[in-house]
Structures are given as structure tokens and as C-alpha cells.
Design a protein around this motif. Structure first.
Motif, short mmCIF file in Angstrom:
data_model
loop_
_atom_site.label_atom_id
_atom_site.label_comp_id
_atom_site.label_asym_id
_atom_site.label_seq_id
_atom_site.Cartn_x
_atom_site.Cartn_y
_atom_site.Cartn_z
N GLN A 1 136.76 82.32 10.36
CA GLN A 1 136.22 80.77 10.23
C GLN A 1 136.40 80.29 8.93
OE1 GLN A 1 132.74 80.84 12.22
NE2 GLN A 1 133.72 81.74 14.21
N ARG A 2 135.79 80.90 8.04
CA ARG A 2 135.78 80.48 6.57
C ARG A 2 137.19 80.53 5.69
NH1 ARG A 2 129.99 83.04 4.37
NH2 ARG A 2 128.84 82.43 6.25
N ALA A 3 137.81 81.80 6.16
CA ALA A 3 139.20 81.64 5.42
C ALA A 3 139.93 80.67 6.08
CB ALA A 3 139.67 83.15 5.95
N GLU A 4 139.87 80.22 7.32
CA GLU A 4 140.72 79.20 7.96
C GLU A 4 140.38 77.74 7.43
OE1 GLU A 4 143.63 78.36 9.94
OE2 GLU A 4 143.05 80.35 9.90
N ILE A 5 139.20 77.60 6.90
CA ILE A 5 138.77 76.36 6.26
C ILE A 5 139.61 76.37 4.95
CG2 ILE A 5 137.06 75.06 5.19
CD1 ILE A 5 135.21 76.05 7.54
N TRP A 6 139.10 77.43 4.24
CA TRP A 6 139.77 77.58 2.94
C TRP A 6 141.23 77.46 2.75
CZ3 TRP A 6 136.64 82.69 2.12
CH2 TRP A 6 135.02 82.33 1.92
N ARG A 7 141.95 77.95 3.75
CA ARG A 7 143.27 77.99 3.95
C ARG A 7 143.86 76.59 3.99
NH1 ARG A 7 147.93 79.15 6.63
NH2 ARG A 7 149.10 80.96 6.06
N LYS A 8 143.08 75.83 4.88
CA LYS A 8 143.45 74.55 5.21
C LYS A 8 143.23 73.75 3.82
CE LYS A 8 142.70 73.24 10.00
NZ LYS A 8 141.51 73.16 10.80
N THR A 9 142.33 74.02 3.24
CA THR A 9 142.28 73.31 1.85
C THR A 9 143.51 73.66 0.73
OG1 THR A 9 139.92 73.29 1.91
CG2 THR A 9 140.93 72.68 -0.18
N LEU A 10 143.66 75.01 0.89
CA LEU A 10 145.08 75.44 -0.08
C LEU A 10 146.31 74.95 0.73
CD1 LEU A 10 143.93 79.21 -0.18
CD2 LEU A 10 143.99 77.47 -2.38
N VAL A 11 146.41 74.81 1.88
CA VAL A 11 147.42 74.18 2.36
C VAL A 11 147.64 72.61 2.10
CG1 VAL A 11 149.03 73.26 4.44
CG2 VAL A 11 147.90 75.82 4.35
N ALA B 1 148.79 72.62 -1.64
CA ALA B 1 150.07 72.86 -1.59
C ALA B 1 150.87 71.69 -1.31
CB ALA B 1 150.35 74.28 -0.88
N ALA B 2 150.50 71.04 -0.21
CA ALA B 2 151.35 69.99 0.22
C ALA B 2 151.33 68.95 -0.82
CB ALA B 2 150.54 69.55 1.56
N LEU B 3 150.13 68.58 -1.44
CA LEU B 3 150.47 67.70 -2.43
C LEU B 3 151.02 67.77 -3.52
CD1 LEU B 3 146.37 66.70 -2.44
CD2 LEU B 3 148.07 65.20 -1.89
N ILE B 4 151.04 69.12 -3.99
CA ILE B 4 151.68 69.36 -5.07
C ILE B 4 153.30 69.15 -4.81
CG2 ILE B 4 152.33 71.29 -6.82
CD1 ILE B 4 149.53 72.05 -6.79
N GLU B 5 153.45 70.07 -3.60
CA GLU B 5 155.14 70.07 -3.20
C GLU B 5 155.57 68.57 -3.12
OE1 GLU B 5 156.86 72.41 -3.02
OE2 GLU B 5 155.59 74.23 -2.68
N VAL C 1 148.85 62.72 -7.70
CA VAL C 1 148.13 63.49 -6.82
C VAL C 1 147.17 64.25 -7.37
CG1 VAL C 1 150.04 63.69 -5.25
CG2 VAL C 1 149.68 65.45 -6.84
N SER C 2 147.25 64.19 -8.73
CA SER C 2 146.43 65.34 -9.52
C SER C 2 144.81 65.19 -9.37
CB SER C 2 146.85 65.52 -11.12
OG SER C 2 146.73 64.07 -11.51
N PRO C 3 144.09 64.01 -9.37
CA PRO C 3 142.72 63.80 -9.07
C PRO C 3 142.42 64.59 -7.58
CG PRO C 3 143.72 61.63 -9.64
CD PRO C 3 144.99 62.58 -9.50
#
Lengths: 628, 429
Positions: free
Chosen positions: B150-160, B163-167, B181-183
Motif C-alpha cells: 500500500q505504501r509503495a503504491e502511494i510512493w509510486r503514484k507520486t513518482l509517476v 515523472a509525468a511533470l518532467i516528461e 513545473v519545477s515548484p
């Protein structure tokens, strides 16, 4: 009974769009006797949508086509009237060359390049059917006049011809050639092939008369002062360079669109096909991004002696009078005349998951698909597929091994793998973010990645071979200079390069990998470097910049890839594994992923399923060892 | 797919023994023994027969695929816990077509394969079965419930999202998304890094709860360390004598201190010595003491200085309780047992305070994956803070962090762990 004329070729390419032109050229370069069949030789190389080539991801594809001695990059350079390198302020891995192209010059350039290709014959005619052998294999095609072309491979690049329907507001007319009695036979032939179909849509903006635009009110966007060419063989533009205009939609525009939404083909419920999320119509923009009060519109000239303007960013399927109203609400376009209304087009495509990596249709030996028929959009995506299908059709006809492209070495490989492994749910367009090896797959090193492969497979002709070999020699010499020179932090400080004063000596190549270090800063410190040609210097600095990141990625990937690279035996029985959904089992049986990594990319794959496959592989290995 | 069966409870005489069947043929096989199955998920008594002979009277339970532990059709026979009954039933089952005895860990493996458990939950189950203390039980249950996933899923969502913002800035640079997007990226990264770092900090203790806290008893020779160890352990685990330097190797004793798993280490006395064997013992003592979670330094007298550096929380204890005048700290007498309870309470209080309330990262594997995610994210943060000149490099780092999350929940790189996990299960668990 009439005696029909039969022509003999190795490969016949049907269609003269971007996929067909590149397919025919590639096939002929491989040494196959090739025919390109088109309704009209004068329409070969037509740019039917926006007058531009390249961009992010797309520019990478053009460079890869060029590295394999294809024709798109050379034609685009010849026709380019405004060159811009996108993401110029980011790293070279994500910089994409782009150019506005003069439509007429581009078309002529393609036609001239094809005419100059040895072993390629252009045939004018309408293909009405495929000739099939008793074993279900392809033997050629039949033209409307009854004549036949025999060939052991056929590349089909029919664009949007399958059930194409054009929508302008509530008006619809069948596009493509489905209404023609003759084409029905070809459509029926394909329909009988048990290929899964889907429906997509795309759209264009209204074309404007540039003479009725008030340019004085508009921002102008010139090209780069130092234009970046597509082809590795070219250095500078040929044509006079022009600027594009920039304007913006406003609240009044959005009000007009909003008030007429129900009259849009898209929102009026006339269209069932799925459109691209990344290329929304003005209706989509107004609905989905309701809080945005303005959208940018690029006014792109279609040619030097053509006053047609392509307003990029406002494609639509609204009725003509609404188009006029919303266009004229935009600054600079107050009294603009529409030359050709915007329209949306819907068409069928074949699920590319039924293809093999050479773009050949499973279970129909000799039949190849390339371009929109596979669910992609874009000239560059089509051309890249054309190159793959054309070269593989030639290889098959000549009895050679097929040509393989993988994700680690080319965007072409990424696209093939995505299409065949995952299929499409919207028109497929290339993005740099699709490439997990993006730092290695750069536009600047497409030749280093692919030209040698192209030479080995006979795709690359003498001129490019000579240029490539000269460049590689120069790169090697330059790299040797850099690697042979060790520099101390003190040496570097004298040239204004700051590194930590750790007393550590670094090779000049390592120094060049530091972000911000310019090649010229090494001139005084590395003997011979100052005399190295500047393009070679720049290339080496790009290679150096990512070297450390790529190494780290490789190291980390190695740990993961040991498991992921595990091969799945060709006879592995996915159907005997419990716990997989029936759909996933069927998919795996059909796609037969060669490794666990391939399996991971199959659409619908879950972690649990992947773990299961791994566990079964290990179990199978254990029992083999035990039984040995 | 085979249908498997095995004894799910411990071997030997007991009140009840449970035989479990799992697989597509489980219901059919059960019916051939007990005549008819009770309603799903309801228990009922049945006679188990082989031909006409009655094997036992058993309580029978059945579960449909998708609603059972393994995800397959499952039947349980609750038998009388007799070796002979178990033998007879297992033998009868083995004669049925398509049935075979389960391999070690195979029920759990099927649960994993069928998506009923993720890799971390399997680890949690393994820990729960191994749990000996209260703290271990609570922690294993948390992991088994899927807390890591459950935690990894939440962290992964944040990471995604990051990643999407940078992409977006990379792939749509030329289009209508000129927003900086940097802020948002910076703020997401900072929050996520905090969460990951906290989790790693808690993880060390969580791992200890699983594997046991090491508590080293150190001090001068002949100060009574081995006597104290024996008094704490309640048995003669270490040899004691009046000769200094009796203990040379490190002696380990596992014990339960108020629900905490503790490994007591008795070590060689610290002194200068010419004896090479004793010298080695002392070096080892220092090394182990420094690596331990807690050090109990046993002092001859209150004014003695410690021979190694002590850390906050370490306990200084005077060994001869009766001689400890003017000493307000802990004192014990290993011989009389005086002060032992107070020392145990002090150890329990110190270690108990370190247990994370909700720590779930219980294995080195988890911590390693978290560390690589943190390292990758820190590297991306440097790039973002520096103005994203090389956004593609930041994006590559974020992808590495996502890959680390995937490793954590067993999406990738699970190869080495599978064998270990499954080998730690006995048949039928």
C-alpha cells in the motif's frame, strides 16, 4: 478472353504516401526489383496534413531513417523553409530537429529521389485485389484494368482508405476509396483475413488564405539562426527561410465553440473512433481544459509560392459557418478567408498485435503493413514503418534474414515493440518518453547506432558509406586525443573549468563530460584538439555528456536484467499455467515473448503474472536439471 | 494444473489435524471421500470413507476459487489429530487421479501466483509463522496485511506524477504547456524523500524486531558478565569461573524481553593481553559490541571508566550490587539475582522506545530497495534544483526510483528472493 499483361517483381509496394515511398526506396536499395503502385504518380510524397517534418521523437525517427540511407530526411532538408531544433535549451538526448516544409518542393524531392533509385519502377494504377497462392501466401496484386503484378511480397500502405469517413459538422462523406466498386474487393480480401480491427479518428484545421491575415498584429517566430538539418549528409538549407506567425484563441473563440458544440461531429455523436489525446481539436480543448482562456495557434506557411496557411492547434469538425466565426474571432484573423474547411476523418486500422517484428502479417506469408493501417499517426512514424516493411519484404523476397530493430538501439525498435507488443488505443505517435534508453538513443548519434547495421544489410549506398566512414574515423581520432590527455584540477582551473581540487587527474574526455564544459575550452590543453573539426568536437561532447549516466543505467539494469533477460523457451506452455486470465494467456500464446522482459511489456501484464511466469520458468529448469 | 494436498498442521499427536486440498480438482476429490460438501465457507461434519471403510469423522470446510487462501478451490478436512488417521487420509488422497502431495511452500506460492498475496505479504506470512514474541507477531501481521504494498503504491503514484511533470516539459516543449513545473516537482520530491527517509530510519528497528535486537554485555575480565548472562537467561548458557579471560568466543542467547526478541551477547573481557587467542577474542568482542543495538557495560565500581565509547541509551551497570554505594544507576548481582528485573526493564524500555509504531520494512531487501529509491531521487533533486538543464537525466533518475519501488513489491528482480522465500515454508503452510 483478353490476355492480361503480367509484370514480375520481387516486391510490390501499394501506396505512395510517406510509408509507401520509404518502403519502395528501402526495398530497391536492398537490391529487390520493386514496384510502387499508386493511383497517380504526381501525388507521391504528398503531405496531407501539417506542412512540417520532425519534432520531438519524430525528429529522432527521421534521423534514424536517414542513418539507414532513407529518403525522408534528404527531402525535408531540400524542402525546409524554417528549421528549428526543439528543446535547444535541454540536453542533446531530447533535442529534436523540426522543419516547416514547402509541400510542393517536398513532394517533388521525394519523386525525384525515387526516380533516381535503381531497381524501382513506379506503376500508375488502382490495386483492386491481392493474388493469393493456394497456401494462403501472397503472389502479387491485381489492378483495376485487369493487369496483374506478380511479386513474392506485398507492402500495403493504404493510409485511411479502410472505411474512411470524413466529417464536417453533421455532413459526412465516405473518404478513401471504399465507395468504388473495385476497392471493395481489396477491402473484402483484407476483411476475410481474420485480422482484428479498430477505429480511429484524426482531424485537420481549416486552411487559411495568408493574404487575408493581418500579419502586422502577430508575433513572428523565425527559424534557428544556425539551422539543424535532418540528413547527416547535409549542412545547410537550400530554400529561402521564412517565419511562422503566432496568435492565440480567446474567450470569444471559446464561447463560439462552446455554443456550437452539439453541431460538432465529434460532440454531436457522429464519431465513434478514438482520437489522439496529444492532438486535441479546438472542441476538445475548450471542453477538457475549460479553465484555460487562451490557446496558442501557430500559423504555418505551406510553401514559398503558396499563400495557404496551416493554423496548427485549431483542428475541428464543426460546420463550416462555425469554423468561419471562431477563426475570425482570433487576433489577426478577423477577415481571414478559409480556403478549405477543417474536417475530422474516421478510419479502420488493423490491430498491429497481429504483426511480426518485420511488420509482416502473421499467417499470411509475404504480406506487410506499414503506416496508418497499423494505427499510427504522423509522416515520420509512417516512413519509419515503411523502411522496416520495405527492407524486410526485400530481405524475404531475396531469401535473406529479416532485419530486426530493438528498443535498446533505436526509436524504430521502440515503435515496433510498442505496436506489436501492446497494440494501440489511440493513434500512436512517437514521444521521447517512450524510449527507456533515451539517453543513448539520440538524434545526434543515429548514424553511430544504425548506419553500420544498414551497411551490413545492404541498405546503405556508397555516398553515405563514405561519409559515415570518414566521420567515424574522425570521431575515433578525436576520442583518442581526449582519452590520451590527463589533466589535473590545476590545469583545468587555468582554462576556467572548476572541478573539486582533489588532485585527481582526469582524462580530457571525462572533463568534457562535465555539464557546461565547452569543447573549445580544451583547445589549449589537448594537443591536436584545436584542429579537430567543430562538428566532431560537438559530437564527442554529446557522447561524453551522457557516458557516466549511461554506464550507471547499464550497471543497474544488469541486476534487474538478469532476471528479466531470462529466456522463455519457444515451447513454453502459457496455457498450462493457472492464475493467468484467459485473455492474458491467449495474448502470451500469440505473442510468444522471448524473454521475461518482453513478457513484462505485454499489455495487461500484472506483477503477479510476471512472478508466476518466472516461478514456472525456474520450476521447469529445476525439473530439467533433475531429469538430466 | 495439479490439485495439491498436504497436512497443514504440525506432525504428531494433537487434538486436531488439518489436511488441505487446493486446485481445480479439490472439490471432486473431497466429494469422493466425504460424499457431499457442505455449503461453501460453512463447516459441517462428514464421515470420510475409503470405499466402504470409514477413515475418520471430520469437520469439512470448502472455499471457492478467488475467495480462498490460494485463490483456487480449497477444501479443508479437520481430522482427529492422530498419526494413523492422518496417514490413512493422505494415502487415500494420493490414490486419486490428478492429486499429488504439495511441495514445500506450494500453497503460498499459489497464493502469490494467483495474486492473492504480493511478495511482501508472503514475507509477512513467513515472519508471522516464525514469530515468537508479541512485537514480532504484531509487526508480521502488519506486513501480511499488505502495508508495504500500500505504501509503495502511494510512493509510486507520486513518482509517476513527478515523472509525468518532467516528461511534459521534454516532450511537449513546443506546445501549449509552458507552465513551469519545477515548484510542484520540487515540493513532491521533498515530501516523498522525507517519507522514504523516515521509513528507512524506522526500518532498522523493524528489521530488528524480526531478527532480534543484539544486546552486548561488555566490561573488564572477571567482572561477572557470564554470570549476568546466565542470570538473565535463567540457565547456564556460559561457563563461569574465577579465572579472568574464561570467555573467549561470543556466546549468544535468544530470549523474550517483554515481547521483544533479544539476542544477548556475552563477550571476552576487555584488557591488554599477550595471549594471541585471548587477543582475538577481545577484538571480536569489541567488534560485536559496536555493531550491537545496545551495550550493557558492566562496571567493577561506580567510578570506573568504560574502555569503549558508549552511545546514548547504552546502560552502565555496576556488577556488585552490594558494593555500589553512592551509585544511583543500575546495579546487579548475578549470583543473588538482585537488580536483574530492573535491568531487564531498562533494556525493554530502551529497545521498546526504538520500535516504530507502524514500521513495516522488515528485511534487508526492503531497506536496500528504499535506499536505491532515495539515492535516485536525491540525484534527480539536484538536477531539478539546478534548473533542469538536463531534464532527461532527472527523468532517468525518477525512473530508477520507480524501478526500486517495483523491486520492493516484487514486480521485478524477484529472482533471488523467490527461492529463499519458498524454501522457508514447510509443506502445507
Amino acid at each position: 478472353m483478353r490476355a492480361f499483361h503480367v509484370k514480375h517483381f520481387d516486391v510490390v509496394v501499394i501506396g505512395g504516401g510517406h510509408a509507401g515511398a520509404e518502403a519502395a526506396a528501402a526495398s530497391a536499395r536492398m537490391g529487390a526489383r520493386t514496384a510502387l503502385v499508386t493511383m497517380s504518380a504526381a501525388t507521391i510524397g504528398v503531405m496531407s496534413c501539417n506542412p512540417a517534418i520532425g519534432g520531438l521523437g519524430k525528429g529522432h525517427l527521421v534521423r534514424e531513417i536517414d542513418a539507414l540511407d532513407g529518403i525522408m530526411g534528404r527531402a525535408a532538408d531540400e524542402a525546409g523553409i524554417q528549421f528549428r531544433l526543439l528543446n535547444r535549451r535541454k540536453g542533446p538526448a531530447v533535442q529534436g530537429p523540426r522543419a516547416q516544409a514547402d509541400r510542393k518542393i517536398y513532394r517533388h524531392a521525394i519523386q525525384r529521389l525515387l526516380a533516381a533509385t535503381a531497381g524501382l519502377t513506379i506503376v500508375e494504377g488502382e490495386v483492386v485485389d491481392l493474388k493469393m497462392g493456394t497456401a494462403g501466401d501472397i503472389e502479387g496484386c491485381v489492378l483495376a484494368d485487369g493487369s496483374e503484378i506478380s511479386a513474392s511480397a506485398v507492402v500495403l500502405t493504404t493510409g485511411t482508405f479502410l472505411n474512411g469517413v470524413i466529417h464536417i459538422g453533421d455532413q459526412r462523406k465516405t473518404g478513401g476509396r471504399v465507395g468504388d466498386a473495385a476497392s471493395v474487393r481489396l477491402a473484402e480480401r483484407l476483411g476475410a483475413m481474420d485480422l482484428a480491427r479498430g477505429r480511429l479518428k484524426t482531424g485537420t484545421p481549416p486552411r487559411l488564405d495568408g493574404r487575408t491575415i493581418d500579419w502586422s498584429k502577430l508575433e513572428s517566430q523565425p527559424g534557428d539562426s544556425e539551422p539543424t538539418m535532418f540528413s547527416f549528409l547535409n549542412k545547410a538549407p537550400v530554400q529561402r527561410q521564412v517565419s511562422c506567425g503566432i496568435t492565440h484563441t480567446n474567450e470569444k473563440t471559446h464561447d463560439i465553440v462552446r455554443a456550437n458544440l452539439s453541431r460538432s461531429a465529434m460532440y454531436g455523436g457522429h464519431i465513434e473512433g478514438v482520437g489522439p489525446r496529444y492532438c486535441p481539436s479546438i472542441e476538445d480543448k475548450v471542453v477538457r481544459f475549460a479553465d484555460k482562456t487562451s490557446h496558442q495557434v501557430y500559423l504555418e506557411p505551406e510553401g514559398l509560392d503558396d499563400h495557404t496557411i496551416y493554423p496548427n492547434g485549431i483542428s475541428s469538425s464543426l460546420p463550416v459557418e462555425v469554423q468561419e466565426a471562431y477563426v475570425r474571432s482570433i487576433v489577426g484573423l478577423e477577415s481571414v478567408e478559409i480556403l478549405q474547411p477543417a474536417y475530422a476523418i474516421e478510419y479502420d486500422f488493423f490491430d498491429p498485435r497481429g504483426l511480426r517484428p518485420g511488420l509482416d502479417v502473421e499467417n499470411t506469408p509475404g504480406l506487410y503493413f506499414a503506416g496508418q493501417i497499423n494505427g499510427t499517426t504522423g509522416y515520420e512514424e509512417a516512413a519509419a514503418q515503411g523502411l522496416v516493411a520495405g527492407s524486410n519484404a526485400a530481405a524475404a523476397a531475396l531469401g535473406c534474414d529479416s532485419l530486426r530493430f530493438d528498443r535498446a538501439t533505436s526509436y524504430i525498435g521502440v515503435m515496433l515493440d510498442d505496436l506489436i507488443g501492446r497494440g494501440v488505443s489511440e493513434p500512436y505517435r512517437m514521444f521521447t518518453s517512450r524510449a527507456e534508453y533515451r539517453l543513448s538513443l539520440r538524434a545526434d548519434n543515429a548514424d553511430q547506432r544504425l548506419t553500420q547495421f544498414g551497411m551490413d544489410r545492404g541498405l546503405v549506398k556508397a555516398e553515405r558509406k563514405a561519409a559515415f566512414e570518414a566521420k567515424m574515423t574522425a570521431l575515433k581520432a578525436g576520442r583518442a586525443l581526449l582519452s590520451g590527455q590527463a589533466l589535473s584540477p590545476k590545469d583545468l582551473a587555468l582554462s576556467g573549468i572548476v572541478v573539486s581540487q582533489d588532485g585527481q587527474r582526469r582524462t580530457a574526455y571525462q572533463v568534457l563530460s562535465i555539464a557546461g564544459v565547452e569543447p573549445a575550452q580544451l583547445d589549449a590543453m589537448v594537443p591536436g584538439w584545436a584542429a579537430t573539426p567543430s562538428d566532431i568536437k560537438v559530437q564527442l561532447s554529446y557522447d561524453a555528456l551522457y557516458a557516466q549516466y549511461i554506464d550507471r543505467q547499464k550497471n543497474e539494469a544488469r541486476g534487474l536484467s538478469q532476471a528479466m533477460a531470462r529466456e522463455i523457451p519457444a515451447d513454453f506452455a502459457f496455457s498450462e499455467m493457472s492464475g493467468l486470465s484467459a485473455e492474458l494467456t491467449a495474448k502470451l500464446q500469440r505473442l510468444r515473448p522471448a524473454t521475461l522482459d518482453d513478457a513484462a511489456r505485454v499489455e495487461g501484464m500484472t506483477p503477479a503474472a510476471l512472478t508466476l511466469i518466472l516461478a514456472c520458468l525456474k520450476k521447469a529448469e529445476r525439473s530439467r536439471v533433475a531429469g538430466a | 494444473m495439479d490439485t495439491i494436498f498436504a497436512l497443514a498442521t504440525a506432525r504428531g499427536k494433537a487434538g486436531v489435524a488439518i489436511v488441505r486440498l487446493s486446485g481445480p480438482g479439490a472439490f471432486k476429490a473431497a466429494v469422493s471421500l466425504c460424499g457431499s460438501l457442505p455449503q461453501r465457507r460453512r463447516a459441517a461434519l462428514r464421515l470420510l470413507r475409503s470405499d466402504e471403510a470409514v477413515l475418520d469423522q471430520a469437520l469439512v470446510l470448502s472455499f471457492d476459487a478467488g475467495q480462498s487462501f490460494t485463490g483456487e478451490d480449497v477444501v479443508e478436512f479437520h481430522l482427529h489429530g492422530s498419526v494413523a488417521v492422518i496417514q490413512a487420509v493422505l494415502k487415500e488422497l494420493s490414490h486419486l487421479d490428478g492429486l499429488r502431495l504439495a511441495e514445500p511452500g506450494e500453497f503460498t506460492r499459489r497464493a502469490l501466483e494467483n495474486g492473492m498475496l504480493d511478495l511482501t505479504q508472503v514475507e509477512g506470512l513467513s515472519d508471522l509463522i516464525e514469530a515468537e514474541t508479541e512485537a514480532q507477531r504484531r509487526q508480521a501481521l502488519r506486513v501480511l496485511s499488505g502495508a508495504i504494498g500500500q505504501r509503495a503504491e502511494i510512493w509510486r503514484k507520486t513518482l509517476v506524477r513527478i515523472a509525468a511533470l518532467i516528461e511534459a516539459t521534454i516532450d511537449f516543449a513546443d506546445e501549449d504547456v509552458p507552465v513551469d513545473v519545477s515548484p510542484e516537482v520540487s515540493s513532491l520530491m521533498a515530501t516523498l524523500l522525507d517519507a522514504l527517509r523516515n521509513e528507512v530510519r524506522a526500518a532498522r528497528s523493524a528489521e530488528r524486531v524480526r531478527a532480534g535486537f543484539e544486546v552486548a554485555i561488555i566490561g573488564q575480565p572477571n567482572v561477572g558478565k557470564s554470570t549476568l548472562l546466565n542470570a538473565l537467561a535463567g540457565r547456564e548458557a556460559a561457563i563461569t569461573s574465577e579465572f579472568a579471560g574464561t570467555t573467549r568466543d561470543v556466546i549468544e542467547v535468544r530470549m523474550d524481553v517483554d515481547g521483544l526478541p533479544v539476542i544477548l551477547l556475552d563477550t571476552a573481557g576487555l584488557r591488554e593481553t599477550a595471549d594471541p587467542v585471548e587477543r582475538k577474542g577481545i577484538d571480536l568482542a569489541v567488534r560485536r559490541a559496536e555493531a550491537a543495538d545496545l551495550r550493557v557495560y558492566l562496571l567493577e565500581s561506580a567510578d570506573e571508566a568504560a574502555a569503549i565509547t558508549l552511545r546514548p541509551g547504552d546502560l552502565r551497570v555496576v556488577s556488585k550490587a552490594d558494593q555500589a554505594k553512592n551509585w544511583e544507576g543500575l546495579s546487579v548481582s548475578g549470583l543473588s539475582g538482585q537488580g536483574i528485573d530492573a535491568l531487564l526493564a531498562a533494556i525493554s524500555a530502551e529497545l521498546g522506545a526504538r520500535i516504530p509504531i507502524d514500521g513495516v520494512m522488515t528485511r534487508e531487501r526492503h531497506i536496500a530497495a528504499m535506499r536505491s529509491a532515495i539515492e535516485a531521487l536525491e540525484s534527480a533533486q539536484i538536477e531539478v534544483t539546478g534548473g533542469m538543464q538536463l531534464a532527461e537525466v532527472a527523468a532517468a533518475d525518477v525512473r530508477r526510483a520507480i524501478a526500486a519501488m517495483d523491486v520492493l513489491i516484487g514486480r521485478l528482480g524477484v529472482e533471488d528472493f523467490l527461492a529463499e522465500i519458498f524454501s522457508s515454508f514447510c509443506i502445507g503452510k
